[in-house]
Every structure is written in structure tokens, then in C-alpha cells.
Write an enzyme that holds these catalytic residues in place. Structure first.
Site, PDB file in Angstrom:
ATOM      1  N   GLY A  37     -16.165  25.268 -14.192  1.00  0.00           N
ATOM      2  CA  GLY A  37     -15.348  24.325 -13.419  1.00  0.00           C
ATOM      3  C   GLY A  37     -13.858  24.421 -13.706  1.00  0.00           C
ATOM      4  O   GLY A  37     -13.055  23.787 -13.019  1.00  0.00           O
ATOM      5  N   ARG A  92      -1.033   3.987  -4.095  1.00  0.00           N
ATOM      6  CA  ARG A  92      -1.461   2.615  -3.800  1.00  0.00           C
ATOM      7  C   ARG A  92      -1.734   1.796  -5.048  1.00  0.00           C
ATOM      8  O   ARG A  92      -1.583   0.593  -5.054  1.00  0.00           O
ATOM      9  CB  ARG A  92      -2.703   2.648  -2.889  1.00  0.00           C
ATOM     10  N   LYS A 191      -3.339  -9.311   6.559  1.00  0.00           N
ATOM     11  CA  LYS A 191      -4.577  -8.712   6.025  1.00  0.00           C
ATOM     12  C   LYS A 191      -4.787  -9.098   4.566  1.00  0.00           C
ATOM     13  O   LYS A 191      -3.830  -9.214   3.809  1.00  0.00           O
ATOM     14  CB  LYS A 191      -4.452  -7.179   6.139  1.00  0.00           C
TER      15      LYS A 191
END
Ligand code: R5P
Length: 303
Positions: A37, A92, A191
Site C-alpha cells: 500500500g 470544512r 440550514k
């Protein structure tokens, strides 16, 4: 001084366009994963000014590969390395929303500032940071606005009765800028995020949408949950047709299907993230910003 745009395979198309726009060379960064990996990164052709183009959607592996690429370029004599990341990840999480959470924006900002001499990105999600410069301390930073590109997506088709809807206060800057350039009406929602894919939303003055075409405008479509909720409210209020445009679209095919099923007839984005919604190129805007960044670095004596 030689300058090249460098790209990983996932960003080839936009990188080639960018190099052509800047009239400089374009070189691949070779990459392969070992069986365990780990990544091997190789740069074959060096240059003094190296511009690496790579968008940072699905960022974790990409960040390591970019770090290795920057190191390889420096070892081969690069004096200035600019990262062009049209979509900038981890912006974020700009505070610890729960005790003990890492402030990813700060960590990734420092990481980029450590390995690169300049950063060019588009509409970074900076709701609480003072500026992009504050996120990447000590290097040149330029945030290109996607608003002009968003306007160009709908300029030819939007009828005078079209209403642009931003789902939340953060979207106000984009929706108002697009609306001002096209002379269209605007509504902005309120929101509250409940879960990763679930939001609570209200759109003040929503009765105005009855019988009118709607374009939802946002900087980012991530899961599509925000736009899905917006569409449900707009449909219930009698909107004629609903479509959506955004600077960045990270949505998976299943998310896009859910939006279509929820009545959003078309979703379009810039090419900041390659994918089925990408329908307008940011390359001219990025090229213009890059010329300025390179000029500034030269006058600062950084190359
Ligand atoms: C929030 O401030 C952003 O502008 C987007 O509205 C949000 O990130 C969209 O996320 P999702 O598509 O997952 O609702």
C-alpha cells in the site's frame, strides 16, 4: 527558468489544458503502489518552477503522493513549487465541533504550507477562517472565484422569471454574485445539519417559487443531502422545474440518482472535480491566477 505543469493520471485532462493555456510544458508524475500500500512517486523531467495540478477530492492518499512529488521535484532542482488544487479538501472541519476532534483545516493548511511555495484553489470552504492566506501561513495563496464560471453555465438558458436558490447563509455569496450578473431573483435558505446526509432546512419567502424555474446554487455538493432537502421544499411549494449548479461536486453516482429521483432535473458543476457533472472549465480562471502568483513570487525573490 523552466516551468512545467505536472500531473497525476487522475488530473491529466485539466492539467494538459492548463499547460496549453500557459504555453508551458506538461509532464506526468509517475506513481505506483507497492503491494503493502505504500506509494512510489517519480518525476522524470525537472523544471525550476513546478506547478502540480491535482484536485483534492478523496484526499488521503493524494496528500501523501503530493508530498512525495514535491520532494522529488525539489531534489531535482525545483526552486518554486505551486500546488493547484481546484478542490481543496479538509476545509470544512475548521473547528473542533466536539471536544477532542482534530481541526483538520489547520493541520492540512500547515501541511500544504510546509511542502509548497504557493497554493491556487477555487472557492475554498472558508466559513470561519479570515482568508486562505491564514490557512496556509507563510506561502502565497490565491482563491479563485468560481462565480463567473457558474454564471456562464446558465447565462444562455435562464429565463427572466428564474429564481436562484442558495440553500444556506454560506451559499449567499455565490448565489447573489451569479444572480447579480444575470439580473435574476434570489432566495436563501436557513440550514441546520443533523447528520452527514441529513439537514433541516427552511426557505423564507418560498411561496415566490410557484410556477417558476429554479436553479439551486452552492459552492459544494458533497452527499447531495442539502440539495435534496431543498428540492423537496421547492417542489412542495410549486416550483416549475429545478436544477442545480455548484463549483465542486463530490457526489457519488447513487447521490446523483437520489437527486434526480428527488426532482432535480440536472446537476452541473465546474471541472474542479472530474466526473459526470463537470460541464465548465476553470482552466482560464486558474491560468490567470497562476500568472499573478508566479509574478508575485518572482518579485518577492522566491525564485
Ligand atoms: C455547506 O456549507 C456547503 O456549502 C454545502 O451546502 C454542503 O457542504 C453540502 O453538503 P451535502 O451535499 O452533503 O449536503
Amino acid at each position: 527558468m523552466t516551468a512545467n505543469v505536472y500531473f497525476f493520471e487522475d488530473s491529466r485532462m485539466a492539467a494538459v489544458r492548463l499547460a496549453a493555456e500557459l504555453n508551458i510544458g506538461c509532464e506526468p508524475i509517475y506513481h505506483r503502489s507497492f503491494p503493502d500500500g505504500e506509494s512510489l512517486v517519480q518525476v522524470v523531467k525537472p523544471s525550476s518552477i513546478a506547478i502540480i495540478y491535482r484536485s483534492l477530492n478523496r484526499p488521503n492518499d493524494k496528500l501523501i503522493e503530493l508530498m512525495l512529488a514535491a520532494s522529488a521535484l525539489r531534489d531535482r532542482g525545483a526552486v518554486s513549487i505551486v500546488l493547484v488544487a481546484p478542490y481543496l479538501a479538509y476545509m470544512r472541519q475548521d473547528k473542533a465541533f466536539q471536544p477532542g476532534e482534530a481541526v483538520s483545516q489547520k493541520v492540512i493548511g500547515k501541511f500544504i504550507a510546509t511542502h509548497f511555495d504557493a497554493l491556487v484553489t477555487v472557492d475554498p470552504h472558508l466559513h470561519r477562517a479570515a482568508s486562505l492566506q491564514a490557512v496556509v501561513p507563510g506561502i502565497n495563496a490565491c482563491a479563485v472565484s468560481g462565480a463567473t464560471t457558474l454564471s456562464s453555465m446558465i447565462a444562455l438558458e435562464a429565463t427572466h422569471d428564474t429564481i436562484l436558490v442558495g440553500p444556506d447563509v454560506e451559499s449567499r455569496q455565490w448565489v447573489e454574485s451569479v444572480a447579480a450578473s444575470l439580473g435574476l431573483g434570489v432566495l436563501v435558505g436557513e440550514k441546520r445539519r443533523l447528520e452527514d446526509r441529513k439537514v433541516e432546512l427552511a426557505i423564507p419567502n418560498i411561496e415566490q417559487v410557484r410556477g417558476r424555474p429554479i436553479v439551486l446554487v452552492d459552492d459544494l455538493i458533497s452527499t447531495g443531502g442539502t440539495l435534496l432537502r431543498c428540492a423537496a421544499l421547492l417542489r412542495a411549494a410549486g416550483a416549475k422545474r429545478i436544477e442545480a449548479i455548484a463549483t465542486h461536486c463530490l457526489a457519488e453516482p447513487a447521490d446523483l440518482q437520489a437527486l434526480a429521483d428527488g426532482g432535480v432535473e440536472r446537476v452541473r458543476s465546474t471541472d474542479s472535480v472530474p466526473g459526470p457533472t463537470a460541464s465548465a472549465s476553470l482552466v482560464p480562471a486558474i491560468a490567470q491566477a497562476l500568472r499573478e502568483v508566479v509574478r508575485k513570487m518572482s518579485s518577492d525573490g522566491r525564485r
